[in-house]
Design an enzyme around this catalytic site. Structure first.
Site, PDB file in Angstrom:
ATOM      1  N   LYS A 112     -24.517  70.872 -11.926  1.00 15.71           N
ATOM      2  CA  LYS A 112     -25.869  70.385 -12.224  1.00 15.71           C
ATOM      3  C   LYS A 112     -26.906  70.922 -11.247  1.00 15.71           C
ATOM      4  O   LYS A 112     -28.079  71.000 -11.569  1.00 15.71           O
ATOM      5  CB  LYS A 112     -25.897  68.852 -12.278  1.00 15.71           C
ATOM      6  CG  LYS A 112     -25.148  68.301 -13.492  1.00 15.71           C
ATOM      7  CD  LYS A 112     -25.411  66.838 -13.754  1.00 15.71           C
ATOM      8  CE  LYS A 112     -24.782  66.410 -15.079  1.00 15.71           C
ATOM      9  NZ  LYS A 112     -24.967  65.017 -15.405  1.00 15.71           N
ATOM     10  N   LYS A 194     -19.424  72.002 -22.279  1.00 24.81           N
ATOM     11  CA  LYS A 194     -19.243  70.607 -22.726  1.00 24.81           C
ATOM     12  C   LYS A 194     -20.400  70.166 -23.633  1.00 24.81           C
ATOM     13  O   LYS A 194     -21.543  70.510 -23.360  1.00 24.81           O
ATOM     14  CB  LYS A 194     -19.202  69.729 -21.472  1.00 24.81           C
ATOM     15  CG  LYS A 194     -18.921  68.278 -21.705  1.00 24.81           C
ATOM     16  CD  LYS A 194     -18.886  67.537 -20.380  1.00 24.81           C
ATOM     17  CE  LYS A 194     -20.272  67.090 -19.939  1.00 24.81           C
ATOM     18  NZ  LYS A 194     -20.589  65.685 -20.143  1.00 24.81           N
ATOM     19  N   LYS A 197     -25.627  65.482 -23.587  1.00 21.53           N
ATOM     20  CA  LYS A 197     -26.882  64.839 -24.005  1.00 21.53           C
ATOM     21  C   LYS A 197     -28.092  65.663 -23.611  1.00 21.53           C
ATOM     22  O   LYS A 197     -29.062  65.743 -24.326  1.00 21.53           O
ATOM     23  CB  LYS A 197     -27.030  63.486 -23.283  1.00 21.53           C
ATOM     24  CG  LYS A 197     -26.443  62.323 -23.992  1.00 21.53           C
ATOM     25  CD  LYS A 197     -26.892  61.051 -23.292  1.00 21.53           C
ATOM     26  CE  LYS A 197     -25.719  60.247 -22.792  1.00 21.53           C
ATOM     27  NZ  LYS A 197     -25.364  60.452 -21.396  1.00 21.53           N
TER      28      LYS A 197
HETATM   29  N1  AQP Z   1     -18.422  66.280 -24.187  1.00 23.94           N
HETATM   30  C1  AQP Z   1     -17.793  65.157 -23.885  1.00 23.94           C
HETATM   31  N2  AQP Z   1     -16.534  64.939 -24.345  1.00 23.94           N
HETATM   32  C2  AQP Z   1     -15.889  63.785 -24.048  1.00 23.94           C
HETATM   33  N3  AQP Z   1     -16.422  62.781 -23.303  1.00 23.94           N
HETATM   34  C3  AQP Z   1     -17.662  62.959 -22.835  1.00 23.94           C
HETATM   35  N4  AQP Z   1     -18.479  62.177 -22.090  1.00 23.94           N
HETATM   36  C4  AQP Z   1     -19.648  62.836 -21.873  1.00 23.94           C
HETATM   37  N5  AQP Z   1     -19.622  64.035 -22.488  1.00 23.94           N
HETATM   38  C5  AQP Z   1     -18.408  64.145 -23.090  1.00 23.94           C
HETATM   39  C6  AQP Z   1     -18.134  60.850 -21.608  1.00 23.94           C
HETATM   40  O1  AQP Z   1     -19.116  59.948 -22.099  1.00 23.94           O
HETATM   41  C7  AQP Z   1     -19.285  58.884 -21.155  1.00 23.94           C
HETATM   42  C8  AQP Z   1     -20.748  58.645 -20.895  1.00 23.94           C
HETATM   43  O2  AQP Z   1     -21.302  59.849 -20.340  1.00 23.94           O
HETATM   44  P1  AQP Z   1     -22.551  59.822 -19.373  1.00 23.94           P
HETATM   45  O3  AQP Z   1     -23.648  59.112 -20.032  1.00 23.94           O
HETATM   46  O4  AQP Z   1     -22.132  59.284 -18.061  1.00 23.94           O
HETATM   47  O5  AQP Z   1     -22.981  61.303 -19.232  1.00 23.94           O
HETATM   48  P2  AQP Z   1     -22.253  62.596 -18.749  1.00 23.94           P
HETATM   49  O6  AQP Z   1     -20.794  62.412 -18.528  1.00 23.94           O
HETATM   50  O7  AQP Z   1     -23.015  63.159 -17.589  1.00 23.94           O
HETATM   51  O8  AQP Z   1     -22.392  63.569 -19.985  1.00 23.94           O
HETATM   52  P3  AQP Z   1     -23.500  63.709 -21.089  1.00 23.94           P
HETATM   53  O9  AQP Z   1     -23.376  62.610 -22.105  1.00 23.94           O
HETATM   54  O10 AQP Z   1     -23.385  65.026 -21.637  1.00 23.94           O
HETATM   55  O11 AQP Z   1     -24.894  63.502 -20.379  1.00 23.94           O
HETATM   56  P4  AQP Z   1     -25.730  64.501 -19.451  1.00 23.94           P
HETATM   57  O12 AQP Z   1     -26.172  65.650 -20.310  1.00 23.94           O
HETATM   58  O13 AQP Z   1     -26.886  63.641 -19.024  1.00 23.94           O
HETATM   59  O14 AQP Z   1     -24.877  64.949 -18.312  1.00 23.94           O
HETATM   60  C9  AQP Z   1     -18.511  59.279 -19.894  1.00 23.94           C
HETATM   61  O15 AQP Z   1     -17.299  58.554 -19.852  1.00 23.94           O
HETATM   62  C10 AQP Z   1     -18.231  60.741 -20.094  1.00 23.94           C
HETATM   63  O16 AQP Z   1     -17.019  61.133 -19.474  1.00 23.94           O
END
Ligand code: AQP
Length: 332
Positions: A112, A194, A197
């Site tokens: 990041k 991955k 969001k």
């Molecule tokens: N691509 C993914 N496949 C499986 N699990 C995933 N998680 C996130 N992306 C995937 C799981 O969703 C839960 C909530 O995630 P988060 O809100 O903590 O965000 P994150 O892990 O940083 O990933 P995001 O959703 O893509 O958000 P951004 O873009 O803001 O980083 C967690 O349990 C995560 O493991």
């Protein structure tokens, strides 16, 4: 005492298929067996640039997504992290026993901060410690997350063990609950990245709010691998990702799906995949839209959750305060 589970979601955007398959869908059955705490981790969102005007809306959307997939507010404590100030307090104490070296090894920080490590906010560097505080406050045994969080759970275990050995048994040492399938759903337009969001590529992500036509369009435009056979394998990362999604919605195993689609081209497979995903998401989307029609009720549920969370979190902080020598908590 019933064992506890804690997990969180960042209100950084609309929850997507990866969040659902890797995390949320596994949070629902855990309600049967555990005392469950599910948190909208809004303080984590402040670790990267954010839009203050949109944050509150994102938080309410996160809560709606959890309730829409089947998290039940009468069985789970669902709340906003910032409404339980103990999270930030414990994070400070854990930061003081955390080590620069261990934080520097965090892959998510490296990804990041992408080459901007000197100018990025310090919160992004220390955020795994806040995450440790989130879980340790509730004495959670299990943390159901996707694969991307494995390293952070290791860190929170190390911090719990270090604290316990320095100040006396205080925290349960939690374990990661990572699903065998779906723990890392990849972007539709790039199977090496991955699904995320915060992606700026709209066709990379299926959001839980996408309607049938949009889901079909995104799946149709998903990248595929060379060749034309619908099979999974290391040389077929895109098909492996699509077959994993299919399997998680349909219930058939990947070998069964390979057999079902033997002789079909990518086009037929994608049409069938779109149908399965649309049908799987339909009830979630409908419930989500219904819940979003009453943000007052969502905020009320979050406030109720915060009151229940604070009781447990404050109990832990009373012990922590004494153990580290700060004495009695004000008001305790
Ligand atoms: N691509 C993914 N496949 C499986 N699990 C995933 N998680 C996130 N992306 C995937 C799981 O969703 C839960 C909530 O995630 P988060 O809100 O903590 O965000 P994150 O892990 O940083 O990933 P995001 O959703 O893509 O958000 P951004 O873009 O803001 O980083 C967690 O349990 C995560 O493991």
């Amino acid at each position: 005492m019933q064992k506890r589970v804690f997990s969180g979601v960042q209100p950084t955007g609309t929850p997507h298929l990866g969040n659902y398959l890797g995390a949320f869908r596994n949070w629902v059955p855990l309600q049967e067996e555990y005392e469950t705490f599910y948190c909208i981790v809004d303080l984590h969102t402040l670790t990267l640039p954010w839009d203050p005007a949109a944050l509150n809306q994102r938080i309410v959307e996160g809560a709606a997504a959890l309730f829409a997939v089947g998290v039940d507010p009468s069985r789970s404590v669902v709340f906003r992290q910032s409404h339980a100030p103990q999270h930030a307090e414990l994070a400070w104490i854990l930061t003081c026993i955390g080590r620069m070296g261990e934080l520097r090894r965090m892959i998510q920080f490296k990804e990041k901060s992408k080459g901007a490590a000197e100018s990025i906010g310090a919160g992004l560097f220390t955020y795994p410690v806040l995450q440790a505080a989130d879980v340790l406050l509730y004495q959670a045994h299990g943390v159901p997350v996707g694969e991307d969080q494995r390293q952070h759970i290791e860190l929170m275990r190390d911090l719990a063990i270090r604290f316990n050995s320095a100040f006396g048994e205080t925290f349960v040492v939690p374990e990661a609950y990572i699903p065998k399938a779906g723990a890392r759903i990849m972007a539709l337009d790039d199977p090496t990245d991955k699904m995320s969001k915060s992606s700026v590529r709209p066709n990379s992500v299926i959001n839980l709010t996408d309607d049938a036509a949009l889901v079909a369009k995104k799946i149709k435009s998903a990248v595929t691998d060379s060749g034309s056979e619908v099979v999974a394998g290391p040389e077929k990362p895109a098909l492996t990702n699509l077959l994993t999604i299919f399997s998680l919605f349909d219930g058939a195993t990947i070998p069964q799906l390979e057999e079902r689609f033997a002789g079909s081209g990518y086009g037929d497979f994608k049409t069938a995949l779109a149908e399965v995903v649309v049908e799987g998401l339909r009830p979630i989307r409908e419930r989500y839209l219904e819940l979003m029609g009453d943000p007052g009720e969502l905020n009320r549920l979050l406030s109720e959750g915060a009151a229940a969370a604070v009781k447990v979190a404050e109990g832990t902080m009373v012990t922590v305060w004494e153990r580290v020598g700060l004495g009695a908590r004000p008001g305790a």
